[in-house]
Design a protein around this motif. Structure first.
Motif, PDB file in Angstrom:
ATOM      1  N   LYS A 118      83.861  28.528  56.500  1.00 53.88           N
ATOM      2  CA  LYS A 118      85.011  28.784  55.854  1.00 53.88           C
ATOM      3  C   LYS A 118      84.826  28.644  54.194  1.00 53.88           C
ATOM      4  O   LYS A 118      85.897  29.346  53.450  1.00 53.88           O
ATOM      5  CB  LYS A 118      86.204  27.783  56.387  1.00 53.88           C
ATOM      6  N   GLU A 119      84.103  27.574  53.979  1.00 57.10           N
ATOM      7  CA  GLU A 119      84.433  27.588  52.350  1.00 57.10           C
ATOM      8  C   GLU A 119      83.446  28.594  51.820  1.00 57.10           C
ATOM      9  O   GLU A 119      84.127  29.107  50.603  1.00 57.10           O
ATOM     10  CB  GLU A 119      83.493  26.148  52.030  1.00 57.10           C
ATOM     11  N   THR A 120      82.506  29.173  52.343  1.00 55.57           N
ATOM     12  CA  THR A 120      81.818  30.202  51.673  1.00 55.57           C
ATOM     13  C   THR A 120      82.779  31.556  51.803  1.00 55.57           C
ATOM     14  O   THR A 120      82.894  32.445  50.853  1.00 55.57           O
ATOM     15  CB  THR A 120      80.475  30.587  52.739  1.00 55.57           C
ATOM     16  N   LEU A 121      83.249  31.664  52.848  1.00 57.74           N
ATOM     17  CA  LEU A 121      84.503  32.548  53.075  1.00 57.74           C
ATOM     18  C   LEU A 121      85.373  32.610  52.173  1.00 57.74           C
ATOM     19  O   LEU A 121      85.809  33.754  51.380  1.00 57.74           O
ATOM     20  CB  LEU A 121      85.133  32.622  54.465  1.00 57.74           C
ATOM     21  N   ALA A 122      85.888  31.522  51.659  1.00 60.88           N
ATOM     22  CA  ALA A 122      87.112  31.485  50.835  1.00 60.88           C
ATOM     23  C   ALA A 122      86.423  31.870  49.414  1.00 60.88           C
ATOM     24  O   ALA A 122      87.319  32.363  48.497  1.00 60.88           O
ATOM     25  CB  ALA A 122      87.610  29.951  50.539  1.00 60.88           C
ATOM     26  N   GLN A 123      85.211  31.529  49.004  1.00 59.54           N
ATOM     27  CA  GLN A 123      84.545  31.666  47.926  1.00 59.54           C
ATOM     28  C   GLN A 123      84.492  33.167  47.609  1.00 59.54           C
ATOM     29  O   GLN A 123      84.586  33.888  46.641  1.00 59.54           O
ATOM     30  CB  GLN A 123      83.234  31.166  47.822  1.00 59.54           C
ATOM     31  N   LEU A 124      84.098  34.059  48.742  1.00 65.01           N
ATOM     32  CA  LEU A 124      83.957  35.345  48.837  1.00 65.01           C
ATOM     33  C   LEU A 124      85.252  36.069  48.695  1.00 65.01           C
ATOM     34  O   LEU A 124      85.520  37.136  48.085  1.00 65.01           O
ATOM     35  CB  LEU A 124      83.471  35.857  50.054  1.00 65.01           C
ATOM     36  N   LEU A 125      86.314  35.625  49.163  1.00 64.98           N
ATOM     37  CA  LEU A 125      87.583  36.130  48.867  1.00 64.98           C
ATOM     38  C   LEU A 125      88.054  35.870  47.685  1.00 64.98           C
ATOM     39  O   LEU A 125      88.810  36.855  46.837  1.00 64.98           O
ATOM     40  CB  LEU A 125      88.583  35.433  49.842  1.00 64.98           C
ATOM     41  N   THR A 126      87.934  34.921  46.751  1.00 69.42           N
ATOM     42  CA  THR A 126      88.252  34.480  45.600  1.00 69.42           C
ATOM     43  C   THR A 126      87.554  35.162  44.661  1.00 69.42           C
ATOM     44  O   THR A 126      87.856  35.686  43.310  1.00 69.42           O
ATOM     45  CB  THR A 126      88.554  33.037  45.161  1.00 69.42           C
ATOM     46  N   HIS A 127      86.305  35.438  44.911  1.00 69.47           N
ATOM     47  CA  HIS A 127      85.299  36.159  43.858  1.00 69.47           C
ATOM     48  C   HIS A 127      84.746  37.431  44.216  1.00 69.47           C
ATOM     49  O   HIS A 127      84.199  38.102  43.513  1.00 69.47           O
ATOM     50  CB  HIS A 127      84.037  35.283  43.828  1.00 69.47           C
ATOM     51  N   GLY A 128      85.296  38.105  45.451  1.00 66.63           N
ATOM     52  CA  GLY A 128      85.034  39.156  45.814  1.00 66.63           C
ATOM     53  C   GLY A 128      85.605  40.550  45.200  1.00 66.63           C
ATOM     54  O   GLY A 128      85.591  41.519  44.820  1.00 66.63           O
TER      55      GLY A 128
END
Length: 128
Positions: A118-128
């Protein structure tokens, strides 16, 4: 008996659908047939078998899954990594995260099913 016929059908699509049905029905009694199907030439068949091993908690297929992580076909490699993670091989999360960061939709979807991702997913959403 009918399911066994579907798993050995000459049509690869029928076999693939039969594996999906075995997973949905939590039919681990078909794992010996699914293990044989994993050796097939079809990428789709290998991928669905790799996913089935994790979903059906087939610890006997860990070595086969580890070999599948070396596949040149990204979907097979990711399916194998996801199943290995489901079977307790936590080191394979990093491979899924790497592919997700590279934009693989399958890897991103896999992370959505993994609480530790989930943490990686959140990073992808905020930086993607």
């Amino acid at each position: 008996r009918l399911m066994r016929q579907f798993l050995t059908d000459p049509d690869a699509q029928v076999r693939t659908e039969a594996v999906l049905a075995a997973v949905e029905g939590e039919r681990d009694d078909f794992l010996p047939l699914i293990r044989n199907l994993a050796l097939g030439a079809s990428y789709a068949q290998q991928e669905i078998c790799a996913l089935a091993f994790g979903a059906l908690k087939d610890h006997l297929s860990i070595d086969r899954l580890k070999c599948m992580t070396e596949s040149k076909e990204p979907c097979i490699r990711l399916a194998a990594c996801h199943s290995l993670f489901q079977l307790g091989e936590r080191d394979y999360l990093a491979a899924i995260e790497t592919d997700a960061r590279a934009g693989s939709l399958f890897a991103i979807a896999a992370l959505g099913k993994i609480p530790e991702g989930k943490e990686t997913l959140a990073q992808l959403l905020t930086h993607g």
